[in-house]
Design an enzyme around this catalytic site. Structure first.
Site, mmCIF file in Angstrom:
data_model
loop_
_atom_site.group_PDB
_atom_site.id
_atom_site.type_symbol
_atom_site.label_atom_id
_atom_site.label_comp_id
_atom_site.label_asym_id
_atom_site.label_seq_id
_atom_site.Cartn_x
_atom_site.Cartn_y
_atom_site.Cartn_z
ATOM 1 N N ASP A 142 2.811 -23.347 -18.803
ATOM 2 C CA ASP A 142 1.908 -23.958 -17.819
ATOM 3 C C ASP A 142 0.543 -23.278 -17.863
ATOM 4 O OD1 ASP A 142 0.967 -25.379 -15.605
ATOM 5 O OD2 ASP A 142 1.924 -24.023 -14.162
ATOM 6 N N ARG A 169 8.166 -18.410 -5.982
ATOM 7 C CA ARG A 169 8.486 -17.345 -5.028
ATOM 8 C C ARG A 169 9.745 -17.555 -4.192
ATOM 9 N NH1 ARG A 169 2.340 -17.495 -3.251
ATOM 10 N NH2 ARG A 169 2.735 -19.607 -4.023
ATOM 11 N N LYS A 178 9.380 -21.298 -16.404
ATOM 12 C CA LYS A 178 7.951 -21.622 -16.514
ATOM 13 C C LYS A 178 7.150 -20.342 -16.700
ATOM 14 C CE LYS A 178 4.931 -22.798 -13.062
ATOM 15 N NZ LYS A 178 3.594 -22.238 -13.311
ATOM 16 N N ASP A 200 -10.677 -28.309 -20.703
ATOM 17 C CA ASP A 200 -11.889 -28.024 -21.471
ATOM 18 C C ASP A 200 -12.267 -29.291 -22.237
ATOM 19 O OD1 ASP A 200 -13.908 -26.541 -22.925
ATOM 20 O OD2 ASP A 200 -12.731 -24.740 -22.514
ATOM 21 N N THR A 205 -1.113 -28.470 -5.802
ATOM 22 C CA THR A 205 -0.322 -28.594 -4.557
ATOM 23 C C THR A 205 -0.819 -27.652 -3.461
ATOM 24 O OG1 THR A 205 1.275 -27.142 -5.647
ATOM 25 C CG2 THR A 205 1.818 -29.462 -5.547
ATOM 26 N N LYS A 235 -2.313 -25.027 -18.044
ATOM 27 C CA LYS A 235 -3.283 -25.928 -17.390
ATOM 28 C C LYS A 235 -4.617 -25.960 -18.141
ATOM 29 C CE LYS A 235 -1.482 -25.404 -12.693
ATOM 30 N NZ LYS A 235 -0.514 -24.309 -12.911
HETATM 31 O O1 C5P Z 1 5.697 -19.583 -6.035
HETATM 32 P P1 C5P Z 1 5.502 -21.071 -6.053
HETATM 33 O O2 C5P Z 1 6.772 -21.861 -5.813
HETATM 34 O O3 C5P Z 1 4.371 -21.530 -5.179
HETATM 35 O O4 C5P Z 1 5.074 -21.356 -7.567
HETATM 36 C C1 C5P Z 1 4.591 -22.603 -7.983
HETATM 37 C C2 C5P Z 1 4.177 -22.517 -9.421
HETATM 38 O O5 C5P Z 1 3.750 -23.795 -9.850
HETATM 39 C C3 C5P Z 1 3.023 -21.555 -9.675
HETATM 40 O O6 C5P Z 1 3.268 -20.930 -10.932
HETATM 41 C C4 C5P Z 1 1.804 -22.444 -9.766
HETATM 42 O O7 C5P Z 1 0.839 -21.939 -10.654
HETATM 43 C C5 C5P Z 1 2.407 -23.747 -10.306
HETATM 44 N N1 C5P Z 1 1.701 -24.972 -9.945
HETATM 45 C C6 C5P Z 1 1.480 -25.362 -8.637
HETATM 46 N N2 C5P Z 1 0.812 -26.522 -8.351
HETATM 47 C C7 C5P Z 1 0.387 -27.301 -9.335
HETATM 48 C C8 C5P Z 1 0.633 -26.956 -10.657
HETATM 49 C C9 C5P Z 1 1.312 -25.778 -10.930
HETATM 50 O O8 C5P Z 1 1.910 -24.650 -7.717
HETATM 51 N N3 C5P Z 1 -0.208 -28.446 -9.063
#
Ligand code: C5P
Length: 224
Positions: A60, A204, A33, A65, A117, A62
């Site tokens: 991603d 992460r 991603k 607009d 999330t 997002k």
């Molecule tokens: O590091 P982590 O597991 O929190 O990464 C989650 C990834 O998913 C990040 O790149 C974040 O931008 C993306 N994301 C998210 N929640 C959403 C949509 C995308 O955490 N609803």
């Protein structure tokens, strides 16, 4: 041909670090991603490098607009070797339909973000004046009507999604055990898959681990 369910988020603005993470991952076990952190600083570099290594790519960005801007933005992205692209469902029906028009004739699937999330129920009450389930439920209805391929939601909302069979699911907010960061509506990889997630997004917990390849392998095995 494998169909990886794990999507690893390469959230780094540093070229060497991002490429080093990609090098330690296996395209048979995961997709990649690329989000705004990476794209805004490094452009399409990591997309092309990951594609050369055989990864399927989820872009991603997002997009959120007016319909014309979203469609034109997508027309500028559709030549990239990506298989999935995100917009925000809260951009509304016309915007989702414009996004679908933007990818017509390609194999790119459009996924709509519902509620981030990182939002808790109390955040939702303050922003939308209703709880997360109600908010996500109405965005899922819109997503179905807008004709997009799937949605991005927390694994906690997969049950709501199971009523809408036409939509694929991508679930971020995946955590293994103790954590203390910005994610609020979380679950383990196995729980999310058992609840029916088509894809789980993990950043992460994999990319900050001491052994990236081992972490990916362990998570892969945990969801078989
Ligand atoms: O590091 P982590 O597991 O929190 O990464 C989650 C990834 O998913 C990040 O790149 C974040 O931008 C993306 N994301 C998210 N929640 C959403 C949509 C995308 O955490 N609803």
């Amino acid at each position: 041909m494998t169909d990886p369910k794990i999507i690893v988020a390469i959230d780094s603005i540093n070229q060497d670090q991002a490429l080093n993470i990609i090098d330690q991952l296996d395209p048979k076990l995961c997709m990649i991603k690329i989000g705004s952190i990476n794209f805004n600083s490094l452009g399409t570099l990591c997309i092309h490098k990951a594609c050369e290594k055989g990864f399927d790519i989820f872009l991603d960005l997002k997009l959120h607009d007016i319909p014309n801007t979203v469609k034109e933005s997508i027309l500028g992205l559709r030549h990239l070797p990506i298989s999935m692209l995100t917009i925000h469902t809260s951009g509304g029906l016309d915007m989702m339909r414009a996004a679908v028009e933007g990818v017509e004739g390609t194999n790119i699937k459009i996924f709509g973000v519902t509620a981030l999330t990182s939002l808790s129920d109390s955040d939702s009450e303050r922003i939308f004046r209703r709880d997360i389930r109600t908010q996500v439920g109405s965005l899922l209805d819109l997503a179905e009507e807008g004709g997009i391929d799937g949605v991005v939601c927390s694994p906690h909302e997969l049950e709501l999604l199971s009523l809408r069979k036409s939509l694929l699911s991508v679930t971020p907010g995946i955590r293994l055990k103790n954590f203390n960061d910005d994610q609020k509506r979380v679950m383990t990889p196995r729980e999310a898959i058992e609840l029916g997630a088509d894809y789980i997004v993990i950043g992460r917990p994999i990319t900050s681990s001491e052994n990236i390849n081992k972490s990916l392998n362990e998570i892969y095995l945990s969801i078989q």
